[in-house]
Design an enzyme around this catalytic site. Sequence first.
Site, short mmCIF file in Angstrom:
data_model
loop_
_atom_site.label_atom_id
_atom_site.label_comp_id
_atom_site.label_asym_id
_atom_site.label_seq_id
_atom_site.Cartn_x
_atom_site.Cartn_y
_atom_site.Cartn_z
N GLU A 121 -106.88 -48.81 21.25
CA GLU A 121 -107.06 -49.32 19.89
C GLU A 121 -105.77 -49.25 19.10
OE1 GLU A 121 -109.65 -48.37 15.85
OE2 GLU A 121 -109.70 -47.01 17.55
N ASP A 122 -105.00 -48.16 19.24
CA ASP A 122 -103.89 -47.90 18.33
C ASP A 122 -102.51 -48.08 18.95
OD1 ASP A 122 -105.75 -47.25 16.43
OD2 ASP A 122 -105.68 -45.10 16.81
#
Length: 693
Positions: A121-122
């Site tokens: 996600e990051d």
Amino acid sequence: MSAEATNPEAHPEARPELRRRGRSRLDLRRLGRAALLGPTSRDRLPDAIGHVAEAHRAHHPDADMSILRRAYLLAESSHRGQMRKSGEPYITHPLAVTLILAELGAETTTLTASLLHDTVEDTDVTLDQVRAEFGDEVCFIVDGVTKVEKIDYGAAAEPETFRKMLVATGNDVRVMSIKLADRLHNMRTLGVMRPEKQARIAKVTRDVLIPLAERLGVQALKTELEDLVFAILHPEEYEGTRALIAAHAGESDPLPGIADSVRTVLREAGIAAEVQVRPRHFVSVHRISRTRGELRGSDFGRILILVGENADCYAVLGELHTCFTPVVSEFKDFVATPKFNLYQSLHTAVATPEGYVAEVIVRTRQMHRVAEAGVVALGNPYATATPDAAADPDEERVDPTRPGWLSRLLDWQQSAPDPDTFWTVLRAELAQDREITVFRADGGTLGLPAGASCIDAAYAQHGEAAHGCIGARVNGRLTSLSSPLSDGDTVQLLLAQDASSGPSAEWLDHARTPAARIAISRWLESHPDRAMATTTAARAPLSVVGVRGGGANAVADLPDATVRLAGCCTPVPPDAVAGFLVRGGAVTVHRIQCAAVAQMRAVGRTSVAVHWRATADCRVTLLAESFGRPHLLADLTEAIAREGVEVVSATVEPPVEGRVRHTYTLQLPDAAGLPALMRAMREVPGVYDVSRA
């Protein structure tokens, strides 16, 4: 990115003092320095995951730590340069989440996915890279957590947020394990957020995540989350409870002395057991203070007894109830009948000579592990699955450990008509804290929430076909659909053959499961005319009287006497009968079994001998009991006509709890046809009993 995290020192009131013993807390500064130093030599674990490795080896001594080392190195290099709002390197967050799970006994695959749960996600790491490096299982879990993390916790997005979370949990319960640990660490470090954001996150945690932790049996996470939410949403009550606990700490605690007495009793009985005093957490103390009023020293904790085998639990219980005074109302056996979340223990309470009452929990060490860690303690539920089972991240897998309540939620969420309904019903379903198991007539079982009725069982077993359900037999006895079910009941559901049958609006008052309520509501919306018809007021009894009366076929041994067949018992050949002379010189004929016979004799009525004529025709009154449905009266009269029987009169009483009572006076051409007539009436759908008046 989990932006909620910040410095734990900034919110001291959200750090309850009653931490679970043995739970170490990460030194974020030390971890931050270790993370910044970068990777270590290939022959040893990085210092930053020393806590994780130590906790993991305590539960899994033979675990391969090399995969954790590789996962940490990928996570650390991917998150390098990212900082939390508190100033620590971001890698401290996945490390803290992984440590929480390691202390609960999670297996290596879960810990690997936990270290990587924010990378896709990051950072620039892709799912394909995770799959290539760590395999399909880790990739599947990381993908599930990522889908959950992408959601917005704004009020408008909450329903779809938790729909995604529910589906992800159904695909692999380890996804929710990581999410719960992630939320716990963020709740521990929530201090620098604005008060309104703290309250919003705490409310979502209270409404959904804490009930899910309870449902998954992860008590260690659930209790700490409860305390953290309590501190944020109810600061004044939290401070009052903390002051109450602090005041108790300065007093003499009777529980250690009671525990010593229990140890002595069990040692003399030859039962190997470990006896502990477990303090209550903040929310537990607050709850009992509201129910019991002023608390005594023994109310601030409970005695936990750990043994080796199930049989030892009952041996301990016998010794406790023999050597102490038991409080019978406090005894609960969750060993023989586990809770829906896998929880097993014996609960009891004993009174001491000094007047203290101590609550006691008895369980095996394995039960204790499951009670604390729930599904986390079950390991990898797909260990025996084929390697291709997780090849498609979007494919739902059948989890052999998936509890019944989760399967039910996954089923009904697909048919929830709109997000608001889903959100409302989800919270209501999660608020149910107990589950029952009922047995089907075909030998299967149904898992239902406590308080469920036969209506819920019908929709759980038959789906939309339950629209035609007209009644049920519970433990062999006929009952209405609104009847509540108890744990262990056997239920047989009766379905109408009439395709036009459908539920009434009253069913919604007795349906407890989301699946039943949604199905009933949708049917009523699609049949508005039927929905209105079911809400009309009860009508007076319907009576139909024939134009012809039948003559009596009984003869009295009294010249010129008028003979009447009693309406209370309507005797027919070849019934044994008795005749009595009444006013006007008439003779009334009763069946010998009729209660009126004894009354006639008691008041001195003259007995008259009666016999049947050679003619075979007769009149009889029958009672038919049925479940209410459209066209029932027409079907019954048609069945009577097919047997060549004439209806002299008929009365239909208004429905009571969905049941209808019919009274028919019939003229039969031959008394020998009565059994066949009664059988034909019983075969009409919805009719469950036909008897003589």
